[in-house]
Design a protein around this motif. Structure first.
Motif, PDB file in Angstrom:
ATOM      1  N   ASN A  81      -9.074  58.816  -7.143  1.00  0.00           N
ATOM      2  CA  ASN A  81     -10.030  58.109  -7.993  1.00  0.00           C
ATOM      3  C   ASN A  81      -9.830  56.779  -7.784  1.00  0.00           C
ATOM      4  O   ASN A  81     -10.637  55.986  -7.820  1.00  0.00           O
ATOM      5  CB  ASN A  81     -10.148  58.988  -9.130  1.00  0.00           C
ATOM      6  CG  ASN A  81     -10.392  60.389  -9.182  1.00  0.00           C
ATOM      7  OD1 ASN A  81      -9.612  61.102  -9.237  1.00  0.00           O
ATOM      8  ND2 ASN A  81     -11.726  60.812  -8.865  1.00  0.00           N
ATOM      9  N   ALA A  82      -8.651  56.369  -8.086  1.00  0.00           N
ATOM     10  CA  ALA A  82      -8.274  54.755  -8.137  1.00  0.00           C
ATOM     11  C   ALA A  82      -8.585  54.272  -6.959  1.00  0.00           C
ATOM     12  O   ALA A  82      -9.011  52.873  -6.981  1.00  0.00           O
ATOM     13  CB  ALA A  82      -6.731  54.615  -8.677  1.00  0.00           C
ATOM     14  N   LYS A  83      -8.540  54.700  -5.923  1.00  0.00           N
ATOM     15  CA  LYS A  83      -8.948  54.127  -4.659  1.00  0.00           C
ATOM     16  C   LYS A  83      -9.999  53.498  -4.296  1.00  0.00           C
ATOM     17  O   LYS A  83     -10.389  52.548  -3.898  1.00  0.00           O
ATOM     18  CB  LYS A  83      -8.548  54.849  -3.206  1.00  0.00           C
ATOM     19  CG  LYS A  83      -8.755  54.614  -1.916  1.00  0.00           C
ATOM     20  CD  LYS A  83      -8.546  55.495  -0.916  1.00  0.00           C
ATOM     21  CE  LYS A  83      -8.529  55.006   0.579  1.00  0.00           C
ATOM     22  NZ  LYS A  83     -10.095  54.531   0.831  1.00  0.00           N
ATOM     23  N   ILE A  84     -11.025  54.432  -4.927  1.00  0.00           N
ATOM     24  CA  ILE A  84     -12.587  54.100  -4.716  1.00  0.00           C
ATOM     25  C   ILE A  84     -13.096  53.177  -6.055  1.00  0.00           C
ATOM     26  O   ILE A  84     -14.016  52.911  -6.398  1.00  0.00           O
ATOM     27  CB  ILE A  84     -13.732  55.113  -4.216  1.00  0.00           C
ATOM     28  CG1 ILE A  84     -13.416  56.178  -5.500  1.00  0.00           C
ATOM     29  CG2 ILE A  84     -13.067  55.516  -3.084  1.00  0.00           C
ATOM     30  CD1 ILE A  84     -14.666  57.256  -5.195  1.00  0.00           C
ATOM     31  N   ALA A  85     -12.023  52.957  -7.198  1.00  0.00           N
ATOM     32  CA  ALA A  85     -12.452  52.286  -7.992  1.00  0.00           C
ATOM     33  C   ALA A  85     -11.821  51.074  -8.307  1.00  0.00           C
ATOM     34  O   ALA A  85     -11.532  50.004  -9.218  1.00  0.00           O
ATOM     35  CB  ALA A  85     -11.890  53.045  -9.423  1.00  0.00           C
ATOM     36  N   GLY A  86     -11.249  50.311  -6.901  1.00  0.00           N
ATOM     37  CA  GLY A  86     -10.879  48.958  -6.799  1.00  0.00           C
ATOM     38  C   GLY A  86      -9.527  48.887  -6.284  1.00  0.00           C
ATOM     39  O   GLY A  86      -8.996  47.829  -6.419  1.00  0.00           O
ATOM     40  N   LEU A  87      -8.603  49.974  -6.626  1.00  0.00           N
ATOM     41  CA  LEU A  87      -7.303  49.750  -5.948  1.00  0.00           C
ATOM     42  C   LEU A  87      -7.179  49.229  -4.889  1.00  0.00           C
ATOM     43  O   LEU A  87      -6.281  48.505  -4.404  1.00  0.00           O
ATOM     44  CB  LEU A  87      -6.541  51.183  -6.277  1.00  0.00           C
ATOM     45  CG  LEU A  87      -5.068  51.319  -5.486  1.00  0.00           C
ATOM     46  CD1 LEU A  87      -4.305  50.527  -6.805  1.00  0.00           C
ATOM     47  CD2 LEU A  87      -4.614  52.724  -5.630  1.00  0.00           C
ATOM     48  N   SER A  88      -7.953  49.564  -3.816  1.00  0.00           N
ATOM     49  CA  SER A  88      -7.690  49.283  -2.247  1.00  0.00           C
ATOM     50  C   SER A  88      -7.761  47.938  -2.309  1.00  0.00           C
ATOM     51  O   SER A  88      -7.183  47.144  -1.563  1.00  0.00           O
ATOM     52  CB  SER A  88      -8.543  49.975  -1.530  1.00  0.00           C
ATOM     53  OG  SER A  88      -8.058  51.498  -1.377  1.00  0.00           O
ATOM     54  N   GLU A  89      -9.163  47.487  -2.652  1.00  0.00           N
ATOM     55  CA  GLU A  89      -9.440  45.973  -2.889  1.00  0.00           C
ATOM     56  C   GLU A  89      -8.325  45.147  -3.331  1.00  0.00           C
ATOM     57  O   GLU A  89      -8.053  44.137  -2.775  1.00  0.00           O
ATOM     58  CB  GLU A  89     -10.793  45.860  -3.273  1.00  0.00           C
ATOM     59  CG  GLU A  89     -11.908  46.495  -2.639  1.00  0.00           C
ATOM     60  CD  GLU A  89     -12.310  47.880  -3.057  1.00  0.00           C
ATOM     61  OE1 GLU A  89     -11.373  48.353  -3.580  1.00  0.00           O
ATOM     62  OE2 GLU A  89     -13.074  48.191  -2.432  1.00  0.00           O
ATOM     63  N   ASP A  90      -8.107  45.757  -4.485  1.00  0.00           N
ATOM     64  CA  ASP A  90      -7.082  44.394  -5.340  1.00  0.00           C
ATOM     65  C   ASP A  90      -5.576  44.272  -4.512  1.00  0.00           C
ATOM     66  O   ASP A  90      -5.084  43.348  -4.599  1.00  0.00           O
ATOM     67  CB  ASP A  90      -6.659  45.186  -6.725  1.00  0.00           C
ATOM     68  CG  ASP A  90      -8.228  44.624  -7.624  1.00  0.00           C
ATOM     69  OD1 ASP A  90      -8.897  44.175  -7.107  1.00  0.00           O
ATOM     70  OD2 ASP A  90      -7.876  45.348  -8.665  1.00  0.00           O
ATOM     71  N   LEU A  91      -5.169  45.583  -4.109  1.00  0.00           N
ATOM     72  CA  LEU A  91      -3.932  45.362  -3.483  1.00  0.00           C
ATOM     73  C   LEU A  91      -3.933  45.571  -1.706  1.00  0.00           C
ATOM     74  O   LEU A  91      -2.789  45.379  -1.066  1.00  0.00           O
ATOM     75  CB  LEU A  91      -3.067  46.825  -3.781  1.00  0.00           C
ATOM     76  CG  LEU A  91      -2.777  47.174  -5.310  1.00  0.00           C
ATOM     77  CD1 LEU A  91      -1.917  48.506  -5.388  1.00  0.00           C
ATOM     78  CD2 LEU A  91      -2.336  46.025  -5.776  1.00  0.00           C
TER      79      LEU A  91
END
Length: 503
Positions: A81-91
């Protein structure tokens, strides 16, 4: 219970609930004094008392263990869930970085799984489970401060290690429930795992809609903070209320009910012994049926780990917006929860463990075939729900079947530990197979092969256990059987000539 064979000699029938005194060293009735006879004589079975005790266990023990697994599963699936809630972009995570993060949690679980299961009596379940929840909850909460993939990998490893110390929950339930009750109670525990996935989706949806950007944080940071605080809070409930063993129930039960709980535990071949027998930990690997359980569980873990970690991304790949994909994951998890309860109830009612384990997975074969061959969005979503309904029951069916097939404290604990360790290694390959979005053709094809493997192994295992029962019946009156009866269930486990498997 005995019945005559063709020669007129009595032999033990392969029934589920033999008097546990049969499985302990004993003297013949003629050599006992009256005090010894009274000591081994079990009171008449009282169905009304049994129902009352079972209902209390269902209200006092089962909800706590189920909620432990609920929070554990939230900790496992929050990464998706965190992946498509901005985790991939921020990191700046690549698909490979994300797969490695999901894999690292499994590595942590593998490393600590064996001590986390077989030491449960030594540490005491309430202390072990509560400490594990405090640890992984704290680590999940501080994930919000990470700034790169290396920090994410380190925290996911530690979270997996902490969660390994609650994976003995089914082993703990075997202290309290009898064999024909295992799968249904295991369904509550495993059902909570799927509900956790659905709940994660709802939380992520609400956070992404209402908290994204609040306090300068992207939604993924809020997800980890909220889902880290919850298990820490519940750990105090576990520490205060969960009894360690049937012999240590402190409140909520009368003296008569406590005695009945102890008798129920003994019928499931439990003893109060907490001494580890290290040689039994690896000796179990000499049994063919152990490896059939392992193969089934490995194949199941391959499918379920990849489904849990990649579900939001898979649904997003169908063409749904990221926010809608979070919400649609709840439907898939709800299907998995329904499948668990249906399959496990059938298993307990029919006692046909092998057929139910094979049949529950047949639909998953169809589902994966559709995911590989069809591009229509609605059909693919239906196929994903079908896979969830059919695949999620497999783990609890395998674990509860194993719990009733391996007896003796160390032998049963070791079996359940290995059934978590080796399949987690396979789960790593499942995560690595899903690296070709959005169709994930390689991953789904591999999962299809694993589903077929489960069906074949379940039927082979059913045949193997029935064959072992047949051999035991034929050898009831041999000298070897007589010699083995001088040993206890803790000494030789399910190899005891008067213990019969449930195929």
């Amino acid at each position: 219970m005995t019945a005559p064979n063709d020669s007129g000699k009595p032999v033990a029938e392969p029934i589920e609930f033999q008097d546990p005194t049969v499985l302990m060293p004993s003297s013949s009735p003629s050599t006992m004094d009256e005090g010894q006879k009274d000591a081994v004589e079990e009171p008449a079975f009282d169905p009304k008392l049994d129902r009352k005790v079972k209902l209390k266990l269902d209200f006092f023990i089962l909800p706590i263990v189920s909620l432990i697994y609920f929070f554990s599963s939230m900790g496992r699936s929050d990464l998706g869930n965190a992946k498509i809630a901005g985790l991939s972009e921020d990191l700046s995570l690549s698909p490979s970085d994300y797969s490695n993060a999901a894999t690292t949690l499994l590595v942590g679980t593998i490393v600590f799984q064996l001590p986390g299961t077989i030491l449960i009596k030594q540490i005491r379940p309430n202390r072990q489970f509560s400490a594990a929840m405090m640890t992984w909850g704290f680590l999940t909460a501080i994930t919000l401060v990470i700034t790169n993939s290396a920090e994410l990998l380190a925290l996911r490893f530690l979270i997996g290690g902490a969660e390994a110390f609650v994976q003995g929950g089914v082993f703990y339930l075997s202290f309290w429930y009898q064999y024909h009750e295992y799968a249904t109670r295991g369904a509550f525990v495993s059902g909570m795992s799927t509900l956790a996935g659905a709940f994660n989706g709802l939380i992520a949806y609400a956070i992404a809609k209402n908290l994204d950007g609040k306090n300068g944080w992207r939604a993924w940071r809020w997800i980890f903070l909220i889902e880290g605080i919850a298990p820490v809070a519940f750990s105090f409930v576990v520490l205060a209320l969960l009894p360690s063993h049937p012999s240590q129930v402190r409140w909520g039960f009368s003296a008569e009910e406590k005695e009945h709980i102890m008798r129920r535990s003994a019928r499931a071949h439990n003893t109060s012994e907490a001494r580890l027998r290290p040689s039994h930990i690896f000796r179990i690997m000499l049994d063919l049926h152990f490896w059939l359980f392992i193969l089934m569980s490995c194949a199941s873990s391959f499918c379920l780990s990849s489904l849990s970690n990649f579900l939001p991304d898979i649904i997003s790949g169908f063409g749904f917006e990221d926010l809608d994909a979070q919400l649609f994951t709840t439907v898939v998890y709800a299907c998995g929860c329904a499948g668990i309860f249906v399959s496990c109830r059938i298993a307990d009612k029919t006692n046909q463990r092998g057929y139910v384990a094979a049949g529950s997975c047949a639909g998953a074969i169809v589902g994966y075939a559709l995911l590989i061959s069809v591009t229509n969005r609605d059909v693919r979503f239906f196929a994903t729900c079908l896979v969830s309904f059919c695949m999620y029951p497999t783990t609890v069916l395998h674990i509860t079947w194993a719990a009733m097939s391996f007896v003796g404290y160390t032998r049963r604990g070791a079996a359940l530990a290995w059934l978590n360790i080796l399949p987690h290694i396979f789960a790593i390959s499942g995560n690595q197979a899903y690296q070709d979005p959005p169709i994930y053709r390689v991953g789904n094809t591999s999962a299809l092969v694993m589903s077929v493997t489960i069906v074949v192994c379940a039927l082979l295992l059913r045949w193997r256990l029935a064959h072992l029962n047949k051999v035991k019946k034929a050898n009831q009156h041999t000298q070897q059987a007589a010699d083995m009866r001088e040993k206890s269930i803790e000494d030789i486990g399910d190899h005891h000539p008067d213990f019969f498997y449930i195929p």
